[in-house]
Enzyme design. Structure first.
Site, PDB file in Angstrom:
ATOM      1  N   CYS A 240       3.631   1.902  12.024  1.00 22.54           N
ATOM      2  CA  CYS A 240       4.511   2.666  11.135  1.00 22.54           C
ATOM      3  C   CYS A 240       5.150   3.833  11.866  1.00 22.54           C
ATOM      4  O   CYS A 240       6.169   4.339  11.468  1.00 22.54           O
ATOM      5  CB  CYS A 240       3.723   3.201   9.947  1.00 22.54           C
ATOM      6  SG  CYS A 240       2.765   1.928   9.192  1.00 22.54           S
TER       7      CYS A 240
ATOM      8  N   ALA B 115       0.826  -1.211   0.000  1.00 21.63           N
ATOM      9  CA  ALA B 115       0.000   0.000   0.000  1.00 21.63           C
ATOM     10  C   ALA B 115       0.859   1.259   0.000  1.00 21.63           C
ATOM     11  O   ALA B 115       0.475   2.281  -0.563  1.00 21.63           O
ATOM     12  CB  ALA B 115      -0.939  -0.007   1.197  1.00 21.63           C
ATOM     13  N   THR B 116       2.026   1.213   0.617  1.00 17.33           N
ATOM     14  CA  THR B 116       2.891   2.399   0.630  1.00 17.33           C
ATOM     15  C   THR B 116       3.241   2.805  -0.791  1.00 17.33           C
ATOM     16  O   THR B 116       3.099   3.975  -1.175  1.00 17.33           O
ATOM     17  CB  THR B 116       4.187   2.109   1.432  1.00 17.33           C
ATOM     18  OG1 THR B 116       3.814   1.810   2.781  1.00 17.33           O
ATOM     19  CG2 THR B 116       5.132   3.298   1.414  1.00 17.33           C
TER      20      THR B 116
ATOM     21  N   SER C 185      -3.659  -3.652   0.099  1.00 14.74           N
ATOM     22  CA  SER C 185      -2.428  -4.285   0.565  1.00 14.74           C
ATOM     23  C   SER C 185      -2.721  -5.729   0.961  1.00 14.74           C
ATOM     24  O   SER C 185      -3.728  -6.005   1.612  1.00 14.74           O
ATOM     25  CB  SER C 185      -1.911  -3.514   1.783  1.00 14.74           C
ATOM     26  OG  SER C 185      -0.819  -4.187   2.363  1.00 14.74           O
TER      27      SER C 185
ATOM     28  N   THR D  42      10.079  -6.249 -12.403  1.00 18.97           N
ATOM     29  CA  THR D  42       9.512  -7.561 -12.728  1.00 18.97           C
ATOM     30  C   THR D  42       8.290  -7.824 -11.853  1.00 18.97           C
ATOM     31  O   THR D  42       8.355  -7.664 -10.631  1.00 18.97           O
ATOM     32  CB  THR D  42      10.575  -8.657 -12.484  1.00 18.97           C
ATOM     33  OG1 THR D  42      11.720  -8.327 -13.262  1.00 18.97           O
ATOM     34  CG2 THR D  42      10.054 -10.033 -12.864  1.00 18.97           C
TER      35      THR D  42
ATOM     36  N   GLN E   5      -7.173  -0.648   4.985  1.00 16.68           N
ATOM     37  CA  GLN E   5      -7.776  -1.159   6.223  1.00 16.68           C
ATOM     38  C   GLN E   5      -9.275  -1.434   6.089  1.00 16.68           C
ATOM     39  O   GLN E   5      -9.909  -1.842   7.070  1.00 16.68           O
ATOM     40  CB  GLN E   5      -7.561  -0.155   7.374  1.00 16.68           C
ATOM     41  CG  GLN E   5      -6.115   0.051   7.777  1.00 16.68           C
ATOM     42  CD  GLN E   5      -5.514  -1.131   8.540  1.00 16.68           C
ATOM     43  OE1 GLN E   5      -6.195  -2.106   8.866  1.00 16.68           O
ATOM     44  NE2 GLN E   5      -4.232  -1.048   8.822  1.00 16.68           N
TER      45      GLN E   5
ATOM     46  N   HIS F 207      -0.938  -7.923   2.963  1.00 18.15           N
ATOM     47  CA  HIS F 207      -0.700  -8.455   4.314  1.00 18.15           C
ATOM     48  C   HIS F 207      -1.694  -7.953   5.363  1.00 18.15           C
ATOM     49  O   HIS F 207      -1.662  -8.403   6.505  1.00 18.15           O
ATOM     50  CB  HIS F 207       0.749  -8.200   4.758  1.00 18.15           C
ATOM     51  CG  HIS F 207       1.086  -6.792   5.118  1.00 18.15           C
ATOM     52  ND1 HIS F 207       1.301  -6.395   6.414  1.00 18.15           N
ATOM     53  CD2 HIS F 207       1.265  -5.693   4.364  1.00 18.15           C
ATOM     54  CE1 HIS F 207       1.609  -5.094   6.424  1.00 18.15           C
ATOM     55  NE2 HIS F 207       1.597  -4.658   5.198  1.00 18.15           N
TER      56      HIS F 207
ATOM     57  N   ASN G 197      -6.307   3.662  10.023  1.00 17.83           N
ATOM     58  CA  ASN G 197      -5.543   2.531  10.559  1.00 17.83           C
ATOM     59  C   ASN G 197      -5.342   2.592  12.065  1.00 17.83           C
ATOM     60  O   ASN G 197      -5.036   1.573  12.685  1.00 17.83           O
ATOM     61  CB  ASN G 197      -4.182   2.451   9.868  1.00 17.83           C
ATOM     62  CG  ASN G 197      -3.388   3.728  10.026  1.00 17.83           C
ATOM     63  OD1 ASN G 197      -3.837   4.800   9.603  1.00 17.83           O
ATOM     64  ND2 ASN G 197      -2.236   3.639  10.646  1.00 17.83           N
TER      65      ASN G 197
HETATM   66  N1  PMP Z   1      -2.287   2.578   4.418  1.00 15.41           N
HETATM   67  C1  PMP Z   1      -2.854   2.150   5.537  1.00 15.41           C
HETATM   68  C2  PMP Z   1      -4.202   2.678   5.922  1.00 15.41           C
HETATM   69  C3  PMP Z   1      -2.202   1.216   6.334  1.00 15.41           C
HETATM   70  O1  PMP Z   1      -2.771   0.789   7.461  1.00 15.41           O
HETATM   71  C4  PMP Z   1      -0.924   0.728   5.941  1.00 15.41           C
HETATM   72  C5  PMP Z   1      -0.171  -0.265   6.800  1.00 15.41           C
HETATM   73  N2  PMP Z   1       0.037   0.161   8.102  1.00 15.41           N
HETATM   74  C6  PMP Z   1      -0.372   1.213   4.757  1.00 15.41           C
HETATM   75  C7  PMP Z   1      -1.083   2.131   4.016  1.00 15.41           C
HETATM   76  C8  PMP Z   1       0.959   0.721   4.261  1.00 15.41           C
HETATM   77  O2  PMP Z   1       0.819  -0.585   3.820  1.00 15.41           O
HETATM   78  P1  PMP Z   1       2.022  -1.505   3.335  1.00 15.41           P
HETATM   79  O3  PMP Z   1       2.597  -2.115   4.572  1.00 15.41           O
HETATM   80  O4  PMP Z   1       1.375  -2.524   2.432  1.00 15.41           O
HETATM   81  O5  PMP Z   1       2.981  -0.645   2.604  1.00 15.41           O
END
Ligand code: PMP
Length: 384
Positions: free
Chosen positions: A330, A76-77, A204, A242, A186, A206, A157
């Site tokens: 984070c 997601a980042t 995302s 890739t 989320q 995970h 989050n």
């Molecule tokens: N956006 C939100 C709302 C999240 O909760 C998170 C993970 N904490 C992220 C982005 C980042 O996700 P990723 O670990 O897949 O980069």
């Protein structure tokens, strides 16, 4: 999971979830059988390219989207960075005013700060109310002739608050120049949201019992992006590198399962969340509940300690085998107060000593009872 022979109670599912057997199996299957480069022009490469398209279609079908396409990312980042930088830079000649909220995940907020600081964009950071949601009228009032981009979370989050995404999308549809992006990392499988009128959506793997290092930006086909990774020109030139076919397989699988089981999981998790919120309400001289959306989204419960330091209690719980966080992982390593709780409450003390527990369908009531009992014992012990 066990640590020093103590069973682990894992209540940090907003930070990351345990991969499901289905996700692991699909990852293993595609890693083992399709290890060629999907951009290769030989038979296996071409087959992989088709398989990737089928995963893209699975993702779009699961989310009931017809006008969108899928760019696989490392999570997601990256998807947030690509959406925000990619669209703002591409369409900079249309205007330089962009909008987000004060309580976005850092992978959104910091990108806006970069665009503001280094690229001359003007940013409106919307306030949130005490429940942690933006107000539609505030958004309407902030729109300008030169507004080109709006990015808002679906579910926050840290506190689990839910933005009115469908209403926002309907409003922004009247402004064809504005691109609307939603960080849905989320919300997937937790809160049912129709993303049809949203231009770009971040997901995302995970967070939904898939694997780390894998996610996607789902993008309306007609939107073009300036790439943030230059290279071999994969993903129509918008995301070089890739493509990870096994990660994409696990993502498509996890998404399908998360959405399919959404209602059933909600019904399973809601009583657990209620147990915690009732417990906190019974001891209101010690705890303040910050999460106001538990009926709609029972997965994240954030509360502040009135008499203790959040970090001390999180560590003590961890020593008892209970994994929770002070805020989002984070930012969890910094000692600063939570900017999310600060924006919601205006109270630095509450922002300093917040705790987040985040649930999954894997948790059960015995774990939650044990958590509440242990929390109480620790708080009383530390208090003395
Ligand atoms: N956006 C939100 C709302 C999240 O909760 C998170 C993970 N904490 C992220 C982005 C980042 O996700 P990723 O670990 O897949 O980069």
């Amino acid at each position: 999971m066990e640590k020093n022979n103590k069973p682990i109670i894992y209540l940090d599912n907003a930070a990351s979830t345990k991969p499901s057997e289905e996700a692991l199996n699909s990852f293993t299957f595609y890693s083992t059988n399709y290890f060629a480069n999907p951009s290769a022009k030989h038979k296996i490469g071409l087959e992989e390219d088709h398989i990737l398209d089928s995963f893209r279609q699975d993702i779009l079908d699961t989310l009931k989207l017809k006008d969108h396409t899928v760019i696989f990312t490392s999570g997601a980042t990256e998807a947030n960075n690509l959406a925000i930088k990619g669209a703002c830079l591409k369409y900079k000649n249309r205007g330089k005013h962009i909008i987000t909220s004060k309580i976005e995940h850092p992978s959104v907020l910091e990108v806006f700060r970069t665009l503001e600081r280094d690229y001359g964009y003007e940013v409106t950071y919307l306030d949130v109310d005490s429940s942690g949601a933006i107000n539609l009228d505030d958004l309407k009032k902030s729109l300008r002739n030169d507004t080109i981009f709006v990015s808002l979370f679906a579910v926050n989050n840290e506190v689990g608050s839910v933005n009115p995404i469908e209403d926002i999308a309907k409003l922004l549809k009247e402004y064809p120049k504005i691109i609307f992006h939603v960080d849905a990392a989320q919300s997937i499988g937790k809160v049912d949201i129709d993303f049809t009128d949203v231009d770009m959506i971040t997901i995302s793997s995970h967070k939904i019992h898939g694997l780390k290092g894998s996610g996607a930006l789902i993008k309306r086909k007609k939107i073009a992006l300036t790439p943030i990774l230059d290279g071999g020109g994969q993903e129509e030139g918008e995301r070089s590198g890739t493509i990870d076919i096994a990660g994409a397989a696990a993502l498509a699988t996890s998404l399908k399962i998360a959405v399919k089981n959404s209602k059933e999981n909600h019904d399973k998790v809601l009583p657990l969340a209620k147990y915690v919120t009732d417990f906190l309400a019974e001891h209101d001289s010690l705890y303040v509940l910050n999460s106001k959306y538990t009926e709609i989204n029972p997965y994240i419960i954030n509360f502040s300690l009135l008499t203790q330091k959040g970090s001390v209690i999180v560590e003590a719980l961890s020593n008892e085998g209970i994994m929770v966080s002070t805020k989002s992982s984070c930012h969890a390593k910094s000692d600063e107060p939570s900017y999310v709780i600060e924006a919601m409450t205006g109270n630095t003390n509450l922002a300093n000593d917040s705790i987040r527990i985040s649930l999954s369908y894997e948790n059960n009531i015995e774990e939650i009872e044990y958590f509440c009992k242990t929390l109480m014992e620790i708080v009383e012990k530390v208090h003395k």
